[in-house]
Enzyme design. Structure first.
Site, PDB file in Angstrom:
ATOM      1  N   THR A 394       1.005  -1.152   0.074  1.00 12.85           N
ATOM      2  CA  THR A 394       0.012  -0.181   0.003  1.00 12.85           C
ATOM      3  C   THR A 394       0.993   1.200   0.019  1.00 12.85           C
ATOM      4  O   THR A 394       1.935   1.124   0.363  1.00 12.85           O
ATOM      5  CB  THR A 394      -1.013   0.114   1.290  1.00 12.85           C
ATOM      6  N   THR A 412      -3.737   1.268  -3.186  1.00  9.53           N
ATOM      7  CA  THR A 412      -3.072   0.048  -2.808  1.00  9.53           C
ATOM      8  C   THR A 412      -3.198  -1.016  -4.148  1.00  9.53           C
ATOM      9  O   THR A 412      -4.314  -1.101  -4.686  1.00  9.53           O
ATOM     10  CB  THR A 412      -3.519  -0.645  -1.499  1.00  9.53           C
ATOM     11  N   SER A 466      -7.906  -1.659   6.116  1.00  4.94           N
ATOM     12  CA  SER A 466      -7.298  -0.721   7.241  1.00  4.94           C
ATOM     13  C   SER A 466      -6.821   0.656   6.939  1.00  4.94           C
ATOM     14  O   SER A 466      -6.340   1.224   7.766  1.00  4.94           O
ATOM     15  CB  SER A 466      -5.991  -1.569   7.795  1.00  4.94           C
TER      16      SER A 466
HETATM   17  N1  GLY Z   1      -4.900  -4.014   1.269  1.00  2.00           N
HETATM   18  C1  GLY Z   1      -4.641  -3.403   2.685  1.00  2.00           C
HETATM   19  C2  GLY Z   1      -5.976  -2.458   3.248  1.00  2.00           C
HETATM   20  O1  GLY Z   1      -6.660  -2.138   2.490  1.00  2.00           O
HETATM   21  O2  GLY Z   1      -5.987  -2.560   4.362  1.00  2.00           O
END
Ligand code: GLY
Length: 581
Positions: A394, A412, A466
């Site tokens: 990310t 990400t 997250s």
């Molecule tokens: N791919 C990590 C997130 O979106 O938390």
């Protein structure tokens, strides 16, 4: 300095870590410590971009200098990172952008990937009923990308400069190339295994198997052509035009799920941001399908009213209360959070001050609470699934312009270089964001976090994230822009930097450099960054914590407005840049 121990540790962390598997030159340079950088943040009067890659940060500052606003700069940086930071910057992924204009208007745009129409709840379960690795590797791992449309809608809403002018710097970087720096060399080395699974990725990113040395020029002509079409035809080229047709055709040829209809139907969703107050500061945060906003507000709520600040930053007292707040939030996250368009996420209940007070009351001031005693309790066997992975996936950037408009953007591909697949003829790397769903509710994903029914797979649904792009004001004026990459460690990393700035009065550079820690309920492990103070670690062990050292933490980036100036911080040991003028 009031907290001399913490600052001494800060100095010791300014040794660049020896990352495994660097190219020969990068390895050599990694053996030598960085010169001790000033602890001062970068200061600027007019505008600032803090990003994880230097050339992209400079592209953003150029746009600001040419009179573009923060949103214009964000569009340019978003596309530039897709070229110069291909491990996470992207066209083939998705993310969130939080915008606060100087006049107080705000917008949160959800351009997270969506599950394709052909996705099914059990699509990643093997014949034995257990999750396979198909949510991580290969063409079936990708959700419908949202980044190009997300940047497009941000521009349509608040941009002032011509779209093509904002995409142009990235076209040039892709066509003419740029020298591979240590950050990219390191990422290519870490990503070799994944990139090696795909002939097009081998050709472009591993130079046919020969690899790139530090300083060599990497050119991406296919990506330049794709960006050129997007510059000329607008974001719709990716969703309905020539690029869309190329994506759909290759998906079908390789057993992927994304169709032309999926691309045509993809929508950026504007959602009301979450807002809350903490010690006189006003926080603006992402709502679900980000878990970050609920997390930061809930954890700050639990901390407020405890004595967590009494012994200074990174003291056993601070770590203890913060880890207990983290543990309790992640327990809730596993059960209640998902895409609000598909699941009734009880945000109000989770942020109800009475509920938070009850959670706070459950914290033993002297001892760790075993995770099995924190509801909602899950079978002990799951605790054995240890997340010891590096957490550099990310990417995030913060931008503030001369007028005080602010952008906090995290996007990400999920893992480094996503699923490792480059769509032939386009230069576009694909995400493996489907792994952020609960492939089997109750089972952990690649970050070791557990998701429940709320995060089960459904066509069109967006996986729980997250990512926590955050903007903070004080007395109605911009105070801080912050966010991070780092998988499940994003939310706790952002929390720590907010607390370091607000409660411990650190400048943003010291705050992002302070050794960090992470707890996510399951596994019942307190992850401490390797350079953490040994005395504090011993004390925490006595309090009942099971401790594991980690290298990778969320790489937080922040801009703070102080005395009319902008102060920016990005981790000293890494390769980002706070670029201002
Ligand atoms: N791919 C990590 C997130 O979106 O938390």
């Amino acid at each position: 300095m009031a907290h001399a121990g913490a600052y001494a540790r800060l100095l010791s962390m300014r040794q660049r870590p020896l990352a495994a598997g660097l190219t020969a030159l990068a390895t050599l340079s990694a053996l030598f410590p960085l010169p001790l950088l000033s602890k001062d943040p970068v200061r600027a009067k007019h505008g600032m971009v803090v990003a994880q890659e230097r050339q992209a940060a400079d592209v953003g500052v150029e746009i600001l200098k040419q009179g573009g606003n923060a949103v214009d700069a964000a569009v340019a940086v978003g596309f530039a990172l897709a070229v110069t930071h291909p491990q996470a910057g992207n066209l083939g992924g998705g993310g969130f952008v939080l915008i606060r204009m100087a006049d107080g208007r705000r917008a949160f745009l959800d351009f997270r990937e969506a599950a394709p129409g052909k996705a099914t709840r059990d699509m990643y379960l093997g014949p034995d009923g257990k999750p396979t690795r198909d949510s991580l590797v290969g063409w079936r791992a990708s959700g419908v990308p949202g980044s190009v449309k997300g940047l497009g809608e941000a521009h349509a809403k608040f941009g002032t400069k011509k779209w093509a002018e904002l995409v142009a710097p990235s076209v040039k970087l892709a066509r003419e190339g740029f020298p591979v720096d240590e950050g990219l060399a390191n990422a290519l080395s870490e990503g070799t295994k994944s990139l090696s699974t795909d002939p097009e990725s081998i050709r472009i990113f591993l130079r046919g198997g020969h690899g790139y040395q530090l300083g060599e020029i990497i050119k991406q002509p296919d990506l330049a052509a794709t960006l050129g079409r997007i510059a000329q035809n607008g974001p719709q080229d990716f969703y309905e035009g020539a690029t869309a047709h190329k994506i759909a055709q290759q998906m079908s040829a390789h057993g992927g799920l994304i169709t032309l209809d999926d691309l045509k139907n993809y929508k950026v969703i504007e959602r009301a941001p979450l807002e809350g107050d903490y010690k006189g500061y006003h926080l603006i945060l992402p709502p679900p399908p980000s878990a970050g906003g609920v997390g930061v507000l809930q954890m700050l709520g639990m901390l407020d009213g405890t004595k967590f600040t009494a012994e200074g930053p990174d003291s056993a007292m601070a770590v203890h209360f913060m880890a207990e707040a983290m543990r309790r939030f992640y327990a809730d996250r596993s059960e209640y959070l998902g895409d609000p368009d598909f699941y009734n996420v009880p945000v109000k209940m989770l942020l109800d001050p009475k509920y938070i007070e009850r959670r706070r009351a459950g914290i033993d001031p002297e001892h760790a609470t075993p995770s099995d005693l924190v509801e909602p309790g899950l079978p002990r066997a799951l605790a054995a699934h240890v997340s010891q992975i590096e957490s550099s996936e990310t990417t995030h950037f913060d931008i503030v312009d001369e007028q005080g408009n602010a952008v906090s953007l995290t996007y990400t591909l999920n893992a480094y270089f996503g699923n490792g697949v480059t769509i032939p003829g386009t230069g576009i790397l694909l995400n493996n964001e489907m792994d952020d769903f609960a492939a089997k509710p109750g089972s952990p994903n690649m970050f070791g976090v557990i998701g429940g029914e709320a995060n089960a797979i459904e066509p069109g649904k967006r996986p729980l994230s997250s990512m926590t792009p955050t903007i903070i004001t004080r007395d109605g004026k911009l105070f801080m822009v912050v966010g991070a990459p780092g998988g499940s460690r994003i939310t706790t990393g952002v929390l720590q930097v907010i607390v370091d700035v607000i409660d411990f009065h650190m400048n943003p550079q010291d705050a992002v450099d302070l050794p960090r820690f992470h707890h996510q309920w399951k596994p019942d492990t307190l992850f401490l960054q390797k350079n953490f103070d040994r005395g504090v670690e011993a004390k925490l062990t006595q309090m009942g914590y099971i401790i594991k050292p980690i290298e990778g933490v969320a790489r937080v980036e922040a801009i703070v407005v102080k005395d009319g100036s902008l102060e920016g911080g990005t981790e000293s040991r890494l390769w980002g840049k706070a670029s201002g003028y």
